[in-house]
Structures are given as structure tokens and as C-alpha cells.
Design an enzyme around this catalytic site. Structure first.
Site, mmCIF file in Angstrom:
data_model
loop_
_atom_site.group_PDB
_atom_site.id
_atom_site.type_symbol
_atom_site.label_atom_id
_atom_site.label_comp_id
_atom_site.label_asym_id
_atom_site.label_seq_id
_atom_site.Cartn_x
_atom_site.Cartn_y
_atom_site.Cartn_z
ATOM 1 N N SER A 88 27.033 44.580 41.382
ATOM 2 C CA SER A 88 27.877 43.988 41.141
ATOM 3 C C SER A 88 29.713 44.454 41.421
ATOM 4 O O SER A 88 30.225 43.915 39.981
ATOM 5 C CB SER A 88 27.546 43.579 39.710
ATOM 6 O OG SER A 88 27.333 44.385 38.888
ATOM 7 N N THR A 191 29.531 43.408 35.454
ATOM 8 C CA THR A 191 30.856 43.945 35.470
ATOM 9 C C THR A 191 30.900 44.835 34.646
ATOM 10 O O THR A 191 30.365 44.915 33.753
ATOM 11 C CB THR A 191 31.778 42.349 34.819
ATOM 12 O OG1 THR A 191 32.133 41.347 35.760
ATOM 13 C CG2 THR A 191 33.007 43.066 34.761
ATOM 14 N N THR A 209 35.025 44.730 39.565
ATOM 15 C CA THR A 209 33.957 44.130 39.624
ATOM 16 C C THR A 209 33.856 43.636 40.286
ATOM 17 O O THR A 209 34.544 44.165 42.178
ATOM 18 C CB THR A 209 33.766 42.789 38.622
ATOM 19 O OG1 THR A 209 32.298 42.063 38.845
ATOM 20 C CG2 THR A 209 34.570 42.335 38.797
ATOM 21 N N ARG A 219 36.941 33.387 46.015
ATOM 22 C CA ARG A 219 36.929 32.708 44.783
ATOM 23 C C ARG A 219 37.785 34.146 43.457
ATOM 24 O O ARG A 219 37.050 35.386 44.719
ATOM 25 C CB ARG A 219 35.491 33.059 44.149
ATOM 26 C CG ARG A 219 35.219 32.630 42.515
ATOM 27 C CD ARG A 219 34.753 33.838 42.218
ATOM 28 N NE ARG A 219 33.636 32.986 40.404
ATOM 29 C CZ ARG A 219 33.757 34.297 39.607
ATOM 30 N NH1 ARG A 219 34.224 35.961 40.621
ATOM 31 N NH2 ARG A 219 33.503 34.172 38.464
ATOM 32 N N VAL A 220 38.103 34.401 42.600
ATOM 33 C CA VAL A 220 38.251 35.638 41.965
ATOM 34 C C VAL A 220 37.739 35.263 40.573
ATOM 35 O O VAL A 220 38.379 34.096 40.095
ATOM 36 C CB VAL A 220 40.054 35.724 41.937
ATOM 37 C CG1 VAL A 220 40.091 36.360 40.800
ATOM 38 C CG2 VAL A 220 40.432 36.030 43.311
ATOM 39 N N GLY A 221 37.434 36.101 40.197
ATOM 40 C CA GLY A 221 37.314 35.962 38.365
ATOM 41 C C GLY A 221 37.845 36.002 37.499
ATOM 42 O O GLY A 221 39.296 36.088 37.949
ATOM 43 N N ASP A 222 37.329 36.731 36.179
ATOM 44 C CA ASP A 222 38.160 36.985 35.002
ATOM 45 C C ASP A 222 38.784 38.561 35.111
ATOM 46 O O ASP A 222 40.069 38.680 34.477
ATOM 47 C CB ASP A 222 37.605 36.845 33.709
ATOM 48 C CG ASP A 222 36.165 37.626 33.718
ATOM 49 O OD1 ASP A 222 35.019 37.408 34.400
ATOM 50 O OD2 ASP A 222 36.187 38.457 32.228
ATOM 51 N N THR A 242 32.489 40.540 30.396
ATOM 52 C CA THR A 242 31.145 40.820 31.504
ATOM 53 C C THR A 242 30.743 38.796 30.984
ATOM 54 O O THR A 242 30.743 38.311 30.393
ATOM 55 C CB THR A 242 30.665 41.873 30.954
ATOM 56 O OG1 THR A 242 29.666 41.880 32.272
ATOM 57 C CG2 THR A 242 29.921 41.493 29.802
ATOM 58 N N GLY A 243 30.243 38.552 32.695
ATOM 59 C CA GLY A 243 29.300 37.197 32.466
ATOM 60 C C GLY A 243 29.684 36.235 33.384
ATOM 61 O O GLY A 243 31.185 37.031 33.940
ATOM 62 N N LEU A 244 30.356 34.925 33.270
ATOM 63 C CA LEU A 244 30.679 33.995 34.018
ATOM 64 C C LEU A 244 32.120 33.891 34.739
ATOM 65 O O LEU A 244 33.111 33.343 33.251
ATOM 66 C CB LEU A 244 29.760 33.044 33.994
ATOM 67 C CG LEU A 244 30.878 32.008 34.851
ATOM 68 C CD1 LEU A 244 30.195 31.925 36.378
ATOM 69 C CD2 LEU A 244 29.691 30.477 34.057
ATOM 70 N N GLY A 245 33.345 34.758 34.827
ATOM 71 C CA GLY A 245 34.327 34.534 34.862
ATOM 72 C C GLY A 245 34.798 33.637 34.560
ATOM 73 O O GLY A 245 36.185 33.397 33.668
#
Length: 330
Positions: A88, A191, A209, A219-222, A242-245
Site C-alpha cells: 500500500s 498509508t 501511499t 483517483r487521489v486520496g487525502d 490513514t484510512g479511507l481518504g
């Protein structure tokens, strides 16, 4: 996946053996204890997950060797970016639904200087590229092909675009059904975020990450978003997520925690309030996990998650520990 824990389930790690303190050599006593905050340590390094232990070891080594805190948080997470067993973080991570690995990273100093990269391909160390964005450009964020071209112009290590053996095996299994809503677990949202404070009170943080496995291409997360996955203000403190962005972005999680600390909340209280807001705003709470980690300018720390299973690594002069976070759901 080789002893990795499901992200939304109870689990435990093997007991960790203690080692003697050797301060001059930079080695630390390893302990295990429960959070939350209440003890203050300066200098101190914190990072998310059990892979934060070797990352912190490197960061502490850099700091004890005369490197800056910024050097420490960069080189610390580079250990995880290089970890071929980690699916990850780094180029060995799980790909998007098209079978392509794209990376996100951010870095920030306590004076507000920051840099980030998103949707980057082939760059071995996106955290170092984020630092170059901060130090060598007038911008905060570069993305996609522009970020890759900047890395090439800076002579950064680039790798051939191919899946690691473990990632390829997992991707081919996933393709049998090609469900675009992957299970939320530690392999999928693992992350590494790192925050620290040195003996002079300077603060810095980093986050890197390979993002949500089997995500839509682009797609881009946090993690690369300053104020979402990472925020540092050395007048107050630092936080990472960390987690679902998507859920972290909705509440500007890291910035929210720092602002709550500015208003007088402890790091623990601030992390708990951020989780409370995330729970209230969640679009799919049954499939959501978030973990927050925070450190204030006094060296007090805190962590909190939506569900059990989140832990974090801590290093300071008195010892080092892998600590289980408390959570909203028990």
C-alpha cells in the site's frame, strides 16, 4: 498477506522483545503500552502502523546523526516506500482498476512550507519528489505527467512500469470479479504518515501511499492534500491521517485536529473530535475506517480511530513503542 491484519477487525501483533537503552548509539528500549496521551516527549517521532517502527528507527537515526527533522521525516518514510512486502506504499503497491500503480505523497514543515505530488507513476520515492516541489518550485502540488517529468528533470530514480509479483498476483485475483468496491482493510489503506518534533521545538511531517487498491484511474486520496492527510504548524502541533481518504478529505481531518489543538484541546481530544465528525459525515460508515495521529508543541500525543485495529509507532529518548489506538467502535 503475510501476517497483515484486516483493517476493520480486532487483531493483535506478536509480543515485542525489549532491548536495552543505549542513548549515545541512538538505540531505544522497545515497549508496548496503551494510548492515549498524557506523557510528553521532546524530541519525538510518531508514525502510523506497525511499519512505522522501522521507519521511525531510520528517522531517529537521522535525527541523532545531526540531520534536520525534515531530513528525518523524509528518510523515515522512504524505508516504507522501499519495503517490497508492503502493498500500500511505494511502487510495489496494489494498482488501480487498470492495473497501474500511482503514488501520492506530501511533506510539510512547521513554518508552513509544504510540497506534494499526486497521481505519479514510476517515481521510486514520491516523498522526495514532494520535498523538491516544496524547495525548488513556487508551487505546493504537482500531479500526473507533470510531476513525473519534474522528477526526471531532477534526476530522481525512476523504475520500469510493472507490477511487483505480490501486487500482480492480488490484481489477477481481483480481476476475476472486478468489483470496484474493494474490501477496506489494512492492505488497502495502509498509508504511512509521520510527524515529529525536535529538541528545539521544530516540527515536520510526511505522508506517502500508493492509495486505494483498484481505485478508478486518476483517483487521489487525502495523503497529498495539505490539511487533509497531513498538516503541521509548529506554533500548535501536527497531525496525519490513514484510512479511507475520501472521508478524511470531507472533514479536512489533519487541519481540523491542529485547529482544535489551537483552541486548547489535547491531541487525544482533538483526534477523538475529528473521528466524531467523520462518523457523522460518513457516506458509508459500515465500510469506513480512519485513524488519526497527532502531536502538539509540548510533545503530548494522541491517536484515535473509527474502528479497532489502528496502531502507531512512537520513538523518543526514553524508549520506543508500538501503541494500540482507542476507537469509536469498541
Amino acid at each position: 498477506m503475510g501476517g497483515r491484519r484486516k483493517f476493520i477487525k480486532h487483531s493483535f501483533l506478536s509480543a515485542l522483545a525489549g532491548v536495552p537503552l543505549a542513548a549515545q548509539a541512538g538505540s531505544l528500549e522497545l515497549s508496548r503500552k496503551k494510548s492515549p496521551s498524557g506523557q510528553r516527549f521532546t524530541p519525538q517521532i510518531l508514525s502510523t502502523w506497525n511499519h512505522g517502527m522501522p521507519a521511525n528507527d531510520k528517522a531517529w537515526e537521522v535525527l541523532n546523526g545531526g540531520g534536520t527533522l525534515l531530513d528525518a521525516v523524509e528518510q523515515g518514510v522512504m524505508v516504507t516506500e522501499n519495503d517490497l512486502s508492503n502493498l500500500s506504499v511505494g511502487l510495489q503497491g496494489l494498482p488501480d482498476r487498470e492495473g497501474i500503480v500511482t503514488l501520492d505523497a506530501s511533506i510539510m514543515k512547521g513554518d508552513g512550507s509544504c510540497g506534494s505530488v499526486a497521481f505519479v507513476r514510476q517515481v521510486k520515492h514520491p516523498i522526495s519528489l514532494a520535498r523538491k516541489v516544496m524547495e525548488k518550485t513556487p508551487h505546493v502540488m504537482l500531479v500526473g505527467e507533470g510531476a513525473r517529468l519534474f522528477a526526471a528533470a531532477e534526476g530522481m530514480p525512476m523504475e520500469e512500469e510493472k507490477l511487483s509479483p505480490k501486487a500482480r498476483e492480488a490484481y489477477l485475483r481481483w480481476k476475476k470479479n472486478s468489483k470496484y468496491q474493494p474490501i477496506i482493510n489494512i492492505e488497502n489503506h495502509d498509508t504511512i504518515g509521520m510527524v515529529g518534533i525536535d529538541e528545539n521545538g521544530a516540527m515536520a511531517g510526511s505522508c506517502t501511499t500508493s492509495g486505494l487498491a483498484y481505485k478508478m484511474h486518476g483517483r487521489v486520496g487525502d495523503s497529498p492534500i495539505i490539511g487533509a492527510g497531513l498538516f503541521v504548524d509548529e506554533e500548535v502541533g501536527a497531525a496525519t491521517a490513514t484510512g479511507l481518504g475520501e472521508e478524511v478529505i470531507r472533514i479536512c481531518g489533519a487541519f481540523l485536529i491542529v485547529e482544535l489543538m489551537r483552541q486548547g484541546r489535547t491531541p487525544q481530544e482533538a483526534c477523538e473530535e475529528a473521528v466524531k465528525r467523520a462518523v457523522a459525515k460518513s457516506k458509508d460508515l459500515d465500510n469506513t475506517q480512519i485513524g488519526f495521529l497527532a502531536l502538539n508543541k509540548e510533545g503530548d500525543f494522541g491517536a484515535y480511530a473509527i474502528r479497532p485495529g489502528f496502531n502507531f509507532a512512537q520513538h523518543h529518548r526514553q524508549g520506543k513503542a508500538l501503541i494500540d489506538s482507542q476507537s469509536w467502535f469498541k
